[in-house]
Write a protein that holds these residues in place. Structure first.
Motif, PDB file in Angstrom:
ATOM      1  N   GLY A 158      23.330  46.073  49.553  1.00  0.00           N
ATOM      2  CA  GLY A 158      22.921  46.390  50.910  1.00  0.00           C
ATOM      3  C   GLY A 158      21.661  47.165  51.089  1.00  0.00           C
ATOM      4  O   GLY A 158      20.691  46.996  50.402  1.00  0.00           O
ATOM      5  N   GLY A 159      21.676  48.018  52.051  1.00  0.00           N
ATOM      6  CA  GLY A 159      20.503  48.752  52.495  1.00  0.00           C
ATOM      7  C   GLY A 159      20.685  49.053  53.948  1.00  0.00           C
ATOM      8  O   GLY A 159      21.694  49.573  54.366  1.00  0.00           O
ATOM      9  N   CYS A 178      17.501  41.667  53.776  1.00  0.00           N
ATOM     10  CA  CYS A 178      17.394  42.867  52.949  1.00  0.00           C
ATOM     11  C   CYS A 178      18.771  43.411  52.592  1.00  0.00           C
ATOM     12  O   CYS A 178      19.026  43.833  51.450  1.00  0.00           O
ATOM     13  CB  CYS A 178      16.566  43.929  53.667  1.00  0.00           C
ATOM     14  SG  CYS A 178      14.801  43.530  53.798  1.00  0.00           S
ATOM     15  N   GLU A 179      19.670  43.446  53.577  1.00  0.00           N
ATOM     16  CA  GLU A 179      21.020  43.929  53.315  1.00  0.00           C
ATOM     17  C   GLU A 179      21.741  43.048  52.300  1.00  0.00           C
ATOM     18  O   GLU A 179      22.556  43.523  51.505  1.00  0.00           O
ATOM     19  CB  GLU A 179      21.805  43.983  54.620  1.00  0.00           C
ATOM     20  CG  GLU A 179      21.309  45.066  55.583  1.00  0.00           C
ATOM     21  CD  GLU A 179      22.028  45.028  56.919  1.00  0.00           C
ATOM     22  OE1 GLU A 179      22.800  44.086  57.152  1.00  0.00           O
ATOM     23  OE2 GLU A 179      21.794  45.940  57.728  1.00  0.00           O
ATOM     24  N   LYS A 201      20.182  48.245  46.729  1.00  0.00           N
ATOM     25  CA  LYS A 201      20.106  49.501  47.469  1.00  0.00           C
ATOM     26  C   LYS A 201      19.965  50.709  46.551  1.00  0.00           C
ATOM     27  O   LYS A 201      19.619  51.802  46.999  1.00  0.00           O
ATOM     28  CB  LYS A 201      21.331  49.663  48.359  1.00  0.00           C
ATOM     29  CG  LYS A 201      22.641  49.843  47.615  1.00  0.00           C
ATOM     30  CD  LYS A 201      23.782  49.992  48.603  1.00  0.00           C
ATOM     31  CE  LYS A 201      25.116  50.177  47.867  1.00  0.00           C
ATOM     32  NZ  LYS A 201      26.229  50.333  48.823  1.00  0.00           N
ATOM     33  N   GLU A 202      20.205  50.524  45.245  1.00  0.00           N
ATOM     34  CA  GLU A 202      20.025  51.639  44.329  1.00  0.00           C
ATOM     35  C   GLU A 202      18.574  52.124  44.286  1.00  0.00           C
ATOM     36  O   GLU A 202      18.316  53.305  44.003  1.00  0.00           O
ATOM     37  CB  GLU A 202      20.430  51.233  42.896  1.00  0.00           C
ATOM     38  CG  GLU A 202      21.826  50.635  42.774  1.00  0.00           C
ATOM     39  CD  GLU A 202      21.795  49.109  42.778  1.00  0.00           C
ATOM     40  OE1 GLU A 202      22.340  48.513  41.830  1.00  0.00           O
ATOM     41  OE2 GLU A 202      21.206  48.536  43.722  1.00  0.00           O
ATOM     42  N   ASN A 227      20.449  53.223  55.012  1.00  0.00           N
ATOM     43  CA  ASN A 227      19.232  53.841  54.500  1.00  0.00           C
ATOM     44  C   ASN A 227      18.398  54.465  55.599  1.00  0.00           C
ATOM     45  O   ASN A 227      17.268  54.866  55.364  1.00  0.00           O
ATOM     46  CB  ASN A 227      18.383  52.794  53.775  1.00  0.00           C
ATOM     47  CG  ASN A 227      19.150  52.169  52.618  1.00  0.00           C
ATOM     48  OD1 ASN A 227      19.679  52.876  51.780  1.00  0.00           O
ATOM     49  ND2 ASN A 227      19.237  50.862  52.616  1.00  0.00           N
ATOM     50  N   LYS A 273      16.435  57.612  54.948  1.00  0.00           N
ATOM     51  CA  LYS A 273      15.544  57.697  53.789  1.00  0.00           C
ATOM     52  C   LYS A 273      14.090  57.784  54.224  1.00  0.00           C
ATOM     53  O   LYS A 273      13.726  57.422  55.317  1.00  0.00           O
ATOM     54  CB  LYS A 273      15.763  56.488  52.884  1.00  0.00           C
ATOM     55  CG  LYS A 273      17.181  56.373  52.315  1.00  0.00           C
ATOM     56  CD  LYS A 273      17.535  57.492  51.383  1.00  0.00           C
ATOM     57  CE  LYS A 273      18.915  57.331  50.787  1.00  0.00           C
ATOM     58  NZ  LYS A 273      19.010  56.215  49.869  1.00  0.00           N
ATOM     59  N   SER A 300      14.989  51.286  49.993  1.00  0.00           N
ATOM     60  CA  SER A 300      15.551  51.717  51.275  1.00  0.00           C
ATOM     61  C   SER A 300      14.548  51.445  52.374  1.00  0.00           C
ATOM     62  O   SER A 300      13.359  51.217  52.121  1.00  0.00           O
ATOM     63  CB  SER A 300      15.920  53.203  51.238  1.00  0.00           C
ATOM     64  OG  SER A 300      14.782  53.993  50.941  1.00  0.00           O
TER      65      SER A 300
END
Length: 565
Positions: free
Chosen positions: A549-550, A440-441, A446-447, A554, A557, A450
């Motif tokens: 990323g993420g 995921c990263e 990442k915009e 996050n 979030k 999350s």
């Protein structure tokens, strides 16, 4: 990596130190002490369809503990009318010396076309692939091992009809395991077997709810629970969540402000259904404090808690992130059985002084789902009502499965070996969880997406910022979810739509989630599936290609209500 071998439990002292020796009858039981503390049952306890009660198998003292409160006023008319199976009740006489039975319709084992069952089983400390095969042991069960004095469980017994409790041989092991792990703090608790948590949930609803009633659960919950409750005429009311799952303040607010007129005539709910650990679908895990707060609300509003815990032992090592920016080291894995058990978040059962919890356990996620063997733990009154229902419906879990599990858990691994296996699973699922988070990263934008790293279970819950989609608000949240789902399918990756888990499916969702699992696919396939999902998101949102990323960035979030998970 294999788990460490179970160490001998030794307290080191010098010859000049004074030591207070704990009372062996009141201190917590350890896994290596269980065999020595067993009561000697009569041989008739192990016979075909022998009646059994888990109170016979408890080892800790009950003196000084409170009794469970009674729920006569809460049982449905159906449950109160059940008297159990009269035919199964007659089985208690089968153990009478010299009795010749012409009563029960128990087929003769002479006509069972099985003479031996052989199982190749792993040895504790050697659970890895090639290591597994090199050290595996073959364990066998014969048709008449009980009569021949070779074992207390055999094909002739297990493959015949049984009681709703399940066979005494396996029930003893389950009762001991429950006491070892949870130590229920009231006196009259008991276990009885189920054919899995979904069936147990169905029976519990029939015991405690009527058409038109409302029950409580997380706002995103196990889809099969909704599919079970809805045809019964029940309304599932969702409780808000954060990154630790169900919110006690939201639970209290719903109950304190309950207005039957505004709820379609439904009276104030009595049942709370929750998956506290590695919740399906969000992956959230309630902390010990969160569980105590929810239990306090349950006492204030007189709720009965259905604790569904298939992922309890899939609690993982803490996530410390990946990449050069992360220099922290994860803590070492548990070095002993005691350390492992102490690391687990306390269950609702372990803090239940009222007998207001029915815990549903299962072997589905830690041994094999096809076994269809689970068990519930509750007050003796609730267990007795449950057993009466089982006697005339499911009857008992598969005897073949019970014999296999008995050979594995009782005669091969024992309680210590099973804990070794659970430690092994902890490390394996930690690796799987870390793998999907790394993907995921690396691949998700990442915009717009999350997540919070799951601490337990099999599921990864991803929040999509639909407000940034170029076709919002022209397209609704449901339409965007459908578009993203089909885009992911077109790119060759299947993730589940979050709306499938909403408790209230009658309203347009105001959040957009997808659920992924890291339980089954190989590591490289997980990476590729997430990469493809990332491509689908970028394509739909009109974003530039590339990684992004993420992960921990996050962590604050929203998962379920804008504040977490």
């Amino acid at each position: 990596m294999p788990p460490p071998p179970g160490p001998m439990e030794v307290d080191a002292v010098t010859d000049t130190q004074g030591v207070t020796i704990p009372d062996p009858l009141t201190r917590p039981i350890r896994s290596n002490e269980i065999l020595g503390r067993r009561k000697a049952p009569p041989k008739t306890q192990w016979g075909v369809a022998a009646a059994a009660h888990s109170s016979s198998f408890r080892q800790g003292p009950s003196e000084g503990k409170p009794k469970a409160r009674r729920w006569d006023h809460r049982f449905t008319e159906e449950s109160l009318a059940r008297k159990g199976s009269q035919l199964k009740g007659a089985a208690k006489y089968l153990g009478n010396p010299g009795l010749i039975s012409l009563g029960g319709g128990l087929p003769s084992s002479e006509y069972f076309p099985f003479s031996e069952l052989s199982l190749k089983l792993p040895v504790p400390g050697h659970f890895e692939g090639t290591d597994f095969d090199a050290h595996a042991t073959t364990v066998s069960a014969g048709k008449h091992d009980l009569a021949q004095g070779k074992s207390i469980f055999d094909i002739a017994t297990a493959f015949n009809y049984g009681q709703g409790t399940g066979a005494a041989q396996l029930l003893r092991w389950l009762t001991e395991h429950t006491e070892l792990v949870h130590r229920p703090p009231y006196a009259d608790w008991a276990c009885t077997m189920s054919v899995g948590a979904t069936s147990a949930f169905d029976m519990a609803l029939r015991m405690f709810t009527r058409p038109g009633d409302a029950i409580l659960s997380e706002e995103f919950t196990f889809a099969s629970a909704l599919d079970t409750a809805t045809p019964m005429g029940l309304h599932v009311v969702g409780v808000s969540m954060d990154q630790e799952g169900l919110l006690p303040d939201s639970l209290d607010a719903i109950l304190s402000g309950w207005d039957p007129a505004a709820r379609g005539g439904a009276s104030k709910p009595f049942i709370l259904y929750t998956v506290p650990t590695g919740q399906n679908p969000t992956g959230a895990t309630q902390s010990a404090r969160r569980r105590r707060d929810i239990y306090r609300v349950a006492r204030e509003h007189d709720l009965f808690i259905l604790e569904d815990e298939p992922y309890y032992f899939l609690q993982m090592q803490p996530y410390v992130g990946t990449g050069a920016r992360e220099q922290r080291q994860a803590p070492p894995p548990p070095r002993s059985h005691d350390e492992f058990l102490a690391s687990l978040v306390p269950s609702y059962l372990s803090m239940d002084t009222d007998g207001r919890v029915m815990r549903m356990d299962s072997f589905s996620k830690v041994v094999a789902p096809g076994s269809r063997v689970g068990w519930i733990t509750a007050s003796e009154q609730v267990v007795e009502k449950y057993k009466m229902h089982a006697d005339v419906s499911t009857q008992c879990p598969s005897g073949m499965s019970q014999l296999i599990l008995f050979k594995l858990l009782e005669e091969h691994w024992g309680h210590g070996g099973y804990l070794d296996w659970l430690i092994h699973l902890r490390l394996e699922y930690t690796g799987r969880r870390d793998n999907i988070l790394e993907a995921c990263e690396k691949y998700l934008p990442k915009e717009v997406v999350s997540w919070v790293p799951p601490a337990a279970g099999m599921f990864h819950w991803m929040r999509i910022d639909y407000a940034k989609h170029p076709r919002y608000p022209a397209k609704s949240v449901t339409q965007l979810e459908d578009e993203l789902f089909m885009a992911s399918i077109a790119h060759g990756s299947l993730v589940m739509r979050g709306s499938w888990f909403l408790t209230d499916r009658s309203v347009e969702p105001d959040q957009l989630f997808f659920r992924a699992t890291y339980a089954a696919a190989p590591a490289d396939k997980i990476q590729e599936a997430i990469r493809r999902f990332g491509e689908a998101l970028r394509e739909s949102f009109g974003l530039e290609g590339g990684g992004g990323g993420g992960g921990e960035a996050n962590g604050s979030k929203s998962v379920a209500n804008g504040n977490g998970v």
